[in-house]
Design a protein around this motif. Structure first.
Motif, PDB file in Angstrom:
ATOM      1  N   HIS A 261       0.881  -1.186   0.000  1.00 20.58           N
ATOM      2  CA  HIS A 261       0.000   0.000   0.000  1.00 20.58           C
ATOM      3  C   HIS A 261       0.908   1.223   0.000  1.00 20.58           C
ATOM      4  CE1 HIS A 261      -3.808  -2.123   0.818  1.00 20.58           C
ATOM      5  NE2 HIS A 261      -3.047  -2.972   1.474  1.00 20.58           N
TER       6      HIS A 261
ATOM      7  N   GLN B 235       0.660   4.176   2.427  1.00 19.16           N
ATOM      8  CA  GLN B 235       0.864   3.873   3.849  1.00 19.16           C
ATOM      9  C   GLN B 235       2.342   3.921   4.246  1.00 19.16           C
ATOM     10  OE1 GLN B 235      -1.340   0.263   4.866  1.00 19.16           O
ATOM     11  NE2 GLN B 235      -3.043   0.891   3.547  1.00 19.16           N
TER      12      GLN B 235
ATOM     13  N   LEU C 245      -7.748  -4.844  12.296  1.00 18.37           N
ATOM     14  CA  LEU C 245      -7.792  -4.280  10.949  1.00 18.37           C
ATOM     15  C   LEU C 245      -8.909  -3.247  10.759  1.00 18.37           C
ATOM     16  CD1 LEU C 245      -7.016  -4.379   7.887  1.00 18.37           C
ATOM     17  CD2 LEU C 245      -8.568  -6.345   7.691  1.00 18.37           C
TER      18      LEU C 245
ATOM     19  N   TRP D 208      -8.093  -0.090  12.674  1.00 20.28           N
ATOM     20  CA  TRP D 208      -6.839   0.497  12.163  1.00 20.28           C
ATOM     21  C   TRP D 208      -7.098   1.261  10.853  1.00 20.28           C
ATOM     22  CZ3 TRP D 208      -4.422  -1.175   7.539  1.00 20.28           C
ATOM     23  CH2 TRP D 208      -3.100  -0.786   7.342  1.00 20.28           C
ATOM     24  N   LEU D 209      -7.957   0.696  10.008  1.00 13.78           N
ATOM     25  CA  LEU D 209      -8.245   1.374   8.740  1.00 13.78           C
ATOM     26  C   LEU D 209      -8.837   2.765   8.989  1.00 13.78           C
ATOM     27  CD1 LEU D 209      -9.748  -1.599   6.683  1.00 13.78           C
ATOM     28  CD2 LEU D 209      -7.665  -0.333   6.103  1.00 13.78           C
TER      29      LEU D 209
ATOM     30  N   THR E 253      -5.360   4.693   8.817  1.00 10.45           N
ATOM     31  CA  THR E 253      -4.975   4.469   7.426  1.00 10.45           C
ATOM     32  C   THR E 253      -5.776   5.319   6.450  1.00 10.45           C
ATOM     33  OG1 THR E 253      -4.219   2.277   8.008  1.00 10.45           O
ATOM     34  CG2 THR E 253      -4.762   2.639   5.703  1.00 10.45           C
TER      35      THR E 253
ATOM     36  N   GLU F  25      -4.277   8.062   3.883  1.00 15.75           N
ATOM     37  CA  GLU F  25      -4.468   7.926   2.427  1.00 15.75           C
ATOM     38  C   GLU F  25      -5.216   9.121   1.847  1.00 15.75           C
ATOM     39  OE1 GLU F  25      -5.844   4.184   0.932  1.00 15.75           O
ATOM     40  OE2 GLU F  25      -4.466   3.020   2.172  1.00 15.75           O
TER      41      GLU F  25
ATOM     42  N   ARG G 115     -10.706  -2.371  -3.353  1.00 17.06           N
ATOM     43  CA  ARG G 115      -9.934  -2.496  -2.101  1.00 17.06           C
ATOM     44  C   ARG G 115     -10.194  -3.844  -1.433  1.00 17.06           C
ATOM     45  NH1 ARG G 115      -7.687   1.987   1.081  1.00 17.06           N
ATOM     46  NH2 ARG G 115      -6.387   0.822   2.505  1.00 17.06           N
ATOM     47  N   PHE G 116     -11.414  -4.113  -1.069  1.00 12.10           N
ATOM     48  CA  PHE G 116     -11.867  -5.427  -0.597  1.00 12.10           C
ATOM     49  C   PHE G 116     -13.378  -5.371  -0.543  1.00 12.10           C
ATOM     50  CE2 PHE G 116     -11.428  -4.997   4.408  1.00 12.10           C
ATOM     51  CZ  PHE G 116     -11.840  -3.674   4.364  1.00 12.10           C
TER      52      PHE G 116
ATOM     53  N   HIS H 135      -8.067  -7.802  -1.555  1.00 11.56           N
ATOM     54  CA  HIS H 135      -7.820  -8.581  -0.344  1.00 11.56           C
ATOM     55  C   HIS H 135      -8.853  -9.702  -0.244  1.00 11.56           C
ATOM     56  CE1 HIS H 135      -6.058  -4.622   0.656  1.00 11.56           C
ATOM     57  NE2 HIS H 135      -5.234  -5.283   1.440  1.00 11.56           N
TER      58      HIS H 135
ATOM     59  N   GLU I  67      -8.875 -12.032   4.927  1.00 11.19           N
ATOM     60  CA  GLU I  67      -7.669 -11.592   5.639  1.00 11.19           C
ATOM     61  C   GLU I  67      -7.723 -11.891   7.129  1.00 11.19           C
ATOM     62  OE1 GLU I  67      -6.639  -7.478   5.077  1.00 11.19           O
ATOM     63  OE2 GLU I  67      -4.951  -7.589   6.457  1.00 11.19           O
TER      64      GLU I  67
ATOM     65  N   HIS J  33      -3.333 -11.983   1.422  1.00 14.69           N
ATOM     66  CA  HIS J  33      -3.549 -12.665   2.713  1.00 14.69           C
ATOM     67  C   HIS J  33      -4.161 -14.053   2.571  1.00 14.69           C
ATOM     68  CE1 HIS J  33      -2.346  -8.920   4.528  1.00 14.69           C
ATOM     69  NE2 HIS J  33      -3.238  -8.292   3.775  1.00 14.69           N
TER      70      HIS J  33
ATOM     71  N   SER K 107       2.373  -8.972   8.255  1.00 18.82           N
ATOM     72  CA  SER K 107       1.068  -8.352   8.426  1.00 18.82           C
ATOM     73  C   SER K 107       0.097  -9.313   9.095  1.00 18.82           C
ATOM     74  CB  SER K 107       0.520  -7.918   7.068  1.00 18.82           C
ATOM     75  OG  SER K 107      -0.782  -7.421   7.197  1.00 18.82           O
TER      76      SER K 107
ATOM     77  N   PHE L 106      -2.774  -8.635  11.915  1.00 14.69           N
ATOM     78  CA  PHE L 106      -4.166  -8.496  11.485  1.00 14.69           C
ATOM     79  C   PHE L 106      -4.823  -9.818  11.115  1.00 14.69           C
ATOM     80  CE2 PHE L 106      -3.014  -4.032   9.775  1.00 14.69           C
ATOM     81  CZ  PHE L 106      -3.301  -3.461  11.009  1.00 14.69           C
TER      82      PHE L 106
ATOM     83  N   ASP M 205       2.857  -6.082   2.468  1.00 14.73           N
ATOM     84  CA  ASP M 205       1.655  -5.377   2.929  1.00 14.73           C
ATOM     85  C   ASP M 205       1.996  -4.084   3.663  1.00 14.73           C
ATOM     86  OD1 ASP M 205      -1.102  -4.920   3.155  1.00 14.73           O
ATOM     87  OD2 ASP M 205      -1.220  -5.919   5.095  1.00 14.73           O
TER      88      ASP M 205
HETATM   89  N1  GUN Z   1      -8.032  -4.494   3.732  1.00 16.08           N
HETATM   90  C1  GUN Z   1      -8.523  -3.407   3.130  1.00 16.08           C
HETATM   91  N2  GUN Z   1      -7.651  -2.409   3.115  1.00 16.08           N
HETATM   92  C2  GUN Z   1      -6.553  -2.863   3.715  1.00 16.08           C
HETATM   93  C3  GUN Z   1      -5.286  -2.290   3.993  1.00 16.08           C
HETATM   94  O1  GUN Z   1      -4.991  -1.135   3.697  1.00 16.08           O
HETATM   95  N3  GUN Z   1      -4.389  -3.095   4.624  1.00 16.08           N
HETATM   96  C4  GUN Z   1      -4.683  -4.373   4.960  1.00 16.08           C
HETATM   97  N4  GUN Z   1      -3.753  -5.101   5.572  1.00 16.08           N
HETATM   98  N5  GUN Z   1      -5.860  -4.922   4.720  1.00 16.08           N
HETATM   99  C5  GUN Z   1      -6.785  -4.181   4.104  1.00 16.08           C
END
Ligand code: GUN
Ligand code: FE
Length: 444
Positions: free
Chosen positions: A72, A75, A87, A90-91, A95, A99, A203-204, A230, A233, A267, A292, A296, A318
């Motif tokens: 990323h 980051q 996770l 933390w986002l 994060t 971003e 992103r996911f 992702h 994860e 992941h 990572s 997470f 990651d």
């Molecule tokens: N899943 C969605 N965004 C992220 C990210 O920025 N980092 C991680 N590790 N997982 C995510």
């Protein structure tokens, strides 16, 4: 050390590399001939007619360059910090605010100018990057990789779902997200760099609506672009997809059309055997991010089981979910984590039921993931120094055996032990030259 102005080179060296996940190959004292970035021949030095341009001394080993399947980029400023939350917290806490700042193009360029040369100096000759939702910063990242000389896949992040994104850092609609993603592909292709490709980047699932996921799959198909996202994860992320989609993350991505050849799934620590089969059948692959996952992942990714199931697996840092920019550090940790999976970690549980038997991987498999594994996922001719592949390589100063004897001059240092030292102990300080596509891009 070798210094060339174009991408043609004759380099005399000893090569260590891993053609398969089980085999260390050592080519003692050979000359690698590179023409226009392509490896044209590898000949024993005693049989080579002509003069090499450069010679690595016996303290150095030539290795294929490392392939980081999961970075990323925005980051980078928080690397090594802020890993005190799960996770999903933390986002939002760290994060997404960071971003969102990549709307500032000057700030973005400052970060890219620090990050890309640092990753090259750590031996990462190919990076697979998530940018941010901002096209100018994302295209500038691709342009920086092209200028500095790192092979790269660069993706504009798409994210529009209110569940998984804050309203101040999100695509406003499916239409806007798809248009910006298409523009980003065009902008990166317009750089006309042989090193840099776009990659479609939902992103996911928690951050993307079904309509966006379906639209991005169509965009990847229509433009012939790779995909990264992702997958499974953490416990939370894995369960979220079951709750919303009624199937596993892997099955859901497949149903949206995103499980394409060379799709990079980051992941995947919680996937089932059936998921593994689906990933392998679609010729997608996994970015194993061991550091990572420690923070997470809630579990250790079963690398050996995935490889045995025929899944392509490479390694990822990651950044910044994993607190190291080094793929060597991640390779070493992949070995450590696999041993803890095999033995288990809680001494209050009986030894015979504490771990998962036959989970361990060794330095050969870890290095294979960092090179050929990544190349296999991406389906690009890199990851191994052999005729017909691109010359992406690093010259590593081999570690001494404690008596001051460099391994190259030590008759009793078996190759496998020299290689183990390299995989576990190499840092950027030990990497004295880096080539991408035949051109030296770092070192002296
Ligand atoms: N899943 C969605 N965004 C992220 C990210 O920025 N980092 C991680 N590790 N997982 C995510
Ligand atoms: Fe990630």
């Amino acid at each position: 050390m070798a210094s060339t102005t174009d991408n043609t080179l004759r380099l005399r060296a000893t090569i260590m590399q891993t053609p398969t996940a089980e085999r260390l190959e050592v080519l003692h004292d050979v000359v690698v001939e590179v023409i226009g970035g392509l490896i044209a021949s590898i000949t024993p030095a005693t049989e080579f007619l002509g003069e090499p341009d450069a010679v690595l001394d016996s303290n150095h080993v030539l290795l294929p360059g490392l392939i980081d399947l999961h970075i990323h980029a925005p980051q980078w400023p928080q690397l090594g910090t802020g890993l005190d939350m799960p996770l999903e917290e933390w986002l939002f806490a760290y994060t997404f605010p960071l971003e969102a700042g990549f709307a500032d193009e000057d700030f973005a360029q400052t970060v890219w100018d620090d990050m890309v040369p640092t990753l090259l100096a750590n031996g990462t000759t190919t990076g697979v990057y998530y940018g941010s939702t901002h096209n100018p910063a994302t295209t500038a990242l691709a342009a920086t990789c092209a200028r500095v000389g790192q092979r790269a896949f660069v993706g504009r992040v798409a994210m529009d779902h209110p569940d998984g994104t804050p309203e101040w850092y999100r695509d406003n609609s499916v239409e806007e997200a798809l248009a910006a993603s298409a523009d980003s592909i065009a902008q990166i292709r317009a750089l006309e760099s042989p090193l840099v490709e776009p990659i479609v980047t939902p992103r996911f699932i928690p951050a993307c609506t079904d309509e966006l996921l379906t639209g991005l799959a169509k965009l990847a198909h229509d433009t012939g672009t790779l995909v990264q996202t992702h997958c499974s994860e953490s416990d939370w992320e894995h369960q979220y997809v079951f709750d919303r989609c009624g199937m596993s993350d892997t099955e859901a991505l497949d149903s949206f059309g995103l499980l394409r050849p060379s799709t990079v799934l980051a992941h995947a620590g919680h996937i089932s055997d059936a998921d593994m089969h689906t990933i392998a059948a679609n010729r997608a692959g996994i970015a194993h991010c061991p550091l990572s996952n420690t923070y997470f992942g809630d579990a250790v990714f079963p690398a050996r089981r995935a490889l045995a199931a025929g899944v392509s697996v490479g390694l990822g840092t990651d950044i910044a979910g994993g607190p190291s920019q080094s793929l060597f550090a991640n390779a070493a940790h992949a070995i450590n984590a696999s041993r803890q999976l095999e033995d288990g970690v809680d001494a209050s549980i009986r030894a015979d039921s504490r771990g998962v038997p036959e989970s361990r991987i060794d330095a050969v498999t870890a290095f294979w993931m960092a090179t050929m594994g990544g190349a296999t996922v991406l389906d690009r001719p890199i990851g191994l120094l052999e005729v017909g592949r691109r010359f992406d390589a690093i010259a590593v100063r081999a570690q001494s055996f404690g008596d001051g004897t460099p391994p190259g001059s030590s008759a009793d240092a078996p190759d496998a032990r020299v290689f183990e030292k390299i995989v576990r102990l190499t840092t950027a300080d030990d990497i004295d030259a880096v080539w991408v596509d035949g051109r030296q891009v770092a070192g002296n």
